[in-house]
Design a protein around this motif. Structure first.
Motif, PDB file in Angstrom:
ATOM      1  N   LEU A  57      -2.065   0.839  -1.359  1.00  0.00           N
ATOM      2  CA  LEU A  57      -0.663   0.721  -0.990  1.00  0.00           C
ATOM      3  C   LEU A  57      -0.474  -0.756  -0.690  1.00  0.00           C
ATOM      4  O   LEU A  57      -0.960  -1.245   0.335  1.00  0.00           O
ATOM      5  CB  LEU A  57      -0.323   1.588   0.220  1.00  0.00           C
ATOM      6  CG  LEU A  57       1.128   1.545   0.679  1.00  0.00           C
ATOM      7  CD1 LEU A  57       2.066   2.012  -0.441  1.00  0.00           C
ATOM      8  CD2 LEU A  57       1.318   2.378   1.928  1.00  0.00           C
ATOM      9  N   ASP A  58       0.170  -1.440  -1.621  1.00  0.00           N
ATOM     10  CA  ASP A  58       0.174  -2.905  -1.643  1.00  0.00           C
ATOM     11  C   ASP A  58      -1.298  -3.338  -1.723  1.00  0.00           C
ATOM     12  O   ASP A  58      -1.922  -3.058  -2.716  1.00  0.00           O
ATOM     13  CB  ASP A  58       0.952  -3.487  -0.458  1.00  0.00           C
ATOM     14  CG  ASP A  58       2.435  -3.093  -0.512  1.00  0.00           C
ATOM     15  OD1 ASP A  58       2.973  -2.997  -1.639  1.00  0.00           O
ATOM     16  OD2 ASP A  58       3.031  -2.868   0.546  1.00  0.00           O
ATOM     17  N   GLU A  82       6.999   3.097   1.258  1.00  0.00           N
ATOM     18  CA  GLU A  82       7.579   1.760   1.417  1.00  0.00           C
ATOM     19  C   GLU A  82       6.646   0.644   0.958  1.00  0.00           C
ATOM     20  O   GLU A  82       6.439  -0.357   1.650  1.00  0.00           O
ATOM     21  CB  GLU A  82       8.023   1.548   2.869  1.00  0.00           C
ATOM     22  CG  GLU A  82       9.075   2.555   3.294  1.00  0.00           C
ATOM     23  CD  GLU A  82       9.515   2.393   4.730  1.00  0.00           C
ATOM     24  OE1 GLU A  82       8.959   1.559   5.465  1.00  0.00           O
ATOM     25  OE2 GLU A  82      10.442   3.130   5.118  1.00  0.00           O
ATOM     26  N   GLY A  83       6.071   0.844  -0.241  1.00  0.00           N
ATOM     27  CA  GLY A  83       5.209  -0.173  -0.828  1.00  0.00           C
ATOM     28  C   GLY A  83       4.960   0.137  -2.286  1.00  0.00           C
ATOM     29  O   GLY A  83       5.600   1.000  -2.881  1.00  0.00           O
ATOM     30  N   THR A  84       4.020  -0.582  -2.857  1.00  0.00           N
ATOM     31  CA  THR A  84       3.619  -0.365  -4.240  1.00  0.00           C
ATOM     32  C   THR A  84       2.274   0.348  -4.248  1.00  0.00           C
ATOM     33  O   THR A  84       1.307  -0.135  -3.658  1.00  0.00           O
ATOM     34  CB  THR A  84       3.507  -1.706  -4.989  1.00  0.00           C
ATOM     35  OG1 THR A  84       4.785  -2.359  -4.932  1.00  0.00           O
ATOM     36  CG2 THR A  84       3.094  -1.496  -6.427  1.00  0.00           C
TER      37      THR A  84
END
Length: 157
Positions: A57-58, A82-84
């Motif tokens: 995640l990020d 709420e991330g990549t």
């Protein structure tokens, strides 16, 4: 003839017991390195198999506990977190979990991984998850899985 558990599976059993789970780990008679193989071996629906998957995640590793019937939608799940979200390398997975691919348990890792649990698993009264080594499994429930992993429920599809 009595067979001893692999040390990884014995460690997972100890962690389960320390978290209030019965700690019973079974060894399947055939390889169960995929959700389909585990479901067939146990005679259960593939959706009742918990896949333990490490993603980034990020830049931070996270553990996603996913129904064997589903694939993680990286874009949607990443937005919800709420991330990549991206696939972790095999080396990172082994480093973070200390367990081999095909046998990664939801617990018993040397690192503290933020854990998210697929809400679809709640549809099954009984779940089965890997126990730290291929062919080893333990039985649990959705609510117990959330509790023993300190996981957060999340829609991943």
């Amino acid at each position: 003839m009595h067979r001893l558990l692999h040390p990884n599976a014995a460690h997972v059993a100890d962690v389960l017991i320390s978290r209030g789970h019965h700690g019973v780990v079974v060894t399947a008679p055939v390889p169960t390195v995929t959700a389909d193989a585990a479901a067939e071996s146990l005679g259960v629906d593939v959706g009742a198999i918990v896949k333990s998957l490490v993603f980034l995640l990020d830049d931070d590793p996270v553990l996603l506990l996913v129904s064997g019937a589903h694939r993680v939608n990286l874009d949607r799940t990443g937005r919800r977190l709420e991330g990549t979200l991206s696939q972790a390398s095999l080396e990172l997975v082994k480093h973070c979990t200390g367990q081999p691919i095909g046998g990664i348990a939801p617990v018993g890792h040397p690192t503290n991984l933020p854990t998210y649990v697929d809400e679809q698993l709640a549809e099954y009264p009984e779940l089965w998850a890997a126990a730290g080594h291929p062919n080893t499994l333990f039985r649990t429930t959705y609510s117990e899985l959330l509790r023993i992993t300190a996981g957060l429920a999340l829609s991943m599809t």
